[in-house]
Design a protein around this motif. Sequence first.
Motif, PDB file in Angstrom:
ATOM      1  N   PRO A 123      -2.172 -19.986   4.724  1.00 10.17           N
ATOM      2  CA  PRO A 123      -1.732 -19.429   3.439  1.00 10.17           C
ATOM      3  C   PRO A 123      -1.918 -20.348   2.246  1.00 10.17           C
ATOM      4  N   THR A 124      -1.883 -21.660   2.453  1.00 10.01           N
ATOM      5  CA  THR A 124      -2.018 -22.590   1.329  1.00 10.01           C
ATOM      6  C   THR A 124      -3.230 -23.500   1.452  1.00 10.01           C
ATOM      7  N   ALA A 125      -4.100 -23.206   2.416  1.00 10.25           N
ATOM      8  CA  ALA A 125      -5.282 -24.059   2.615  1.00 10.25           C
ATOM      9  C   ALA A 125      -6.211 -23.997   1.409  1.00 10.25           C
ATOM     10  N   SER A 145     -17.738 -11.702  -0.967  1.00 11.56           N
ATOM     11  CA  SER A 145     -17.165 -11.031   0.210  1.00 11.56           C
ATOM     12  C   SER A 145     -16.523 -12.044   1.148  1.00 11.56           C
ATOM     13  N   CYS A 146     -17.137 -13.190   1.301  1.00  3.89           N
ATOM     14  CA  CYS A 146     -16.575 -14.248   2.141  1.00  3.89           C
ATOM     15  C   CYS A 146     -15.252 -14.739   1.546  1.00  3.89           C
ATOM     16  N   GLN A 147     -15.225 -14.926   0.242  1.00  5.76           N
ATOM     17  CA  GLN A 147     -13.994 -15.342  -0.430  1.00  5.76           C
ATOM     18  C   GLN A 147     -12.899 -14.287  -0.260  1.00  5.76           C
ATOM     19  N   ASN A 148     -13.271 -13.013  -0.311  1.00  2.00           N
ATOM     20  CA  ASN A 148     -12.306 -11.938  -0.061  1.00  2.00           C
ATOM     21  C   ASN A 148     -11.793 -11.995   1.374  1.00  2.00           C
ATOM     22  N   GLY A 149     -12.668 -12.356   2.315  1.00  6.86           N
ATOM     23  CA  GLY A 149     -12.256 -12.516   3.706  1.00  6.86           C
ATOM     24  C   GLY A 149     -11.216 -13.618   3.854  1.00  6.86           C
ATOM     25  N   ILE A 150     -11.422 -14.719   3.154  1.00  2.82           N
ATOM     26  CA  ILE A 150     -10.443 -15.812   3.171  1.00  2.82           C
ATOM     27  C   ILE A 150      -9.113 -15.333   2.602  1.00  2.82           C
ATOM     28  N   GLN A 151      -9.165 -14.592   1.505  1.00  2.84           N
ATOM     29  CA  GLN A 151      -7.931 -14.057   0.911  1.00  2.84           C
ATOM     30  C   GLN A 151      -7.212 -13.126   1.892  1.00  2.84           C
ATOM     31  N   SER A 152      -7.971 -12.328   2.624  1.00  3.23           N
ATOM     32  CA  SER A 152      -7.379 -11.439   3.613  1.00  3.23           C
ATOM     33  C   SER A 152      -6.693 -12.233   4.723  1.00  3.23           C
TER      34      SER A 152
END
Length: 106
Positions: free
Chosen positions: A98-100, A36-43
């Motif tokens: 966006p590219t971090a 879920s945290c990784q999805n938050g980063i993607q968002s």
Amino acid sequence: MATFQIFQSSGQYWYRLRADNGEIVQSSEGYTSKASCQNGIQSVQNNCQPTRFESFFNAGQYGFNHIAANGEIIGRSEKYTTAQSRDHGIQVVLREAPTARTEDLS
């Protein structure tokens, strides 16, 4: 280059976005899973448009919230002493997020 750092605290996963100077410019809410945290980063990466930021001034401090297309807050800034510093923080997120890369500290 900016870096998203995933870490655990109080049984939850969090991200923080560090600018290339090491300063934290945006942080997440707590997530119950790393996925879920990784999805938050993607968002965050998908919602890097100027219209997705809400600036505020409260109790003598400036800040911003990063808002997803569904209206949910996906990140909050650190507190700043000037509007100019806050606006610079927004520009860092727009330019770098966006590219971090992502660093898993959990």
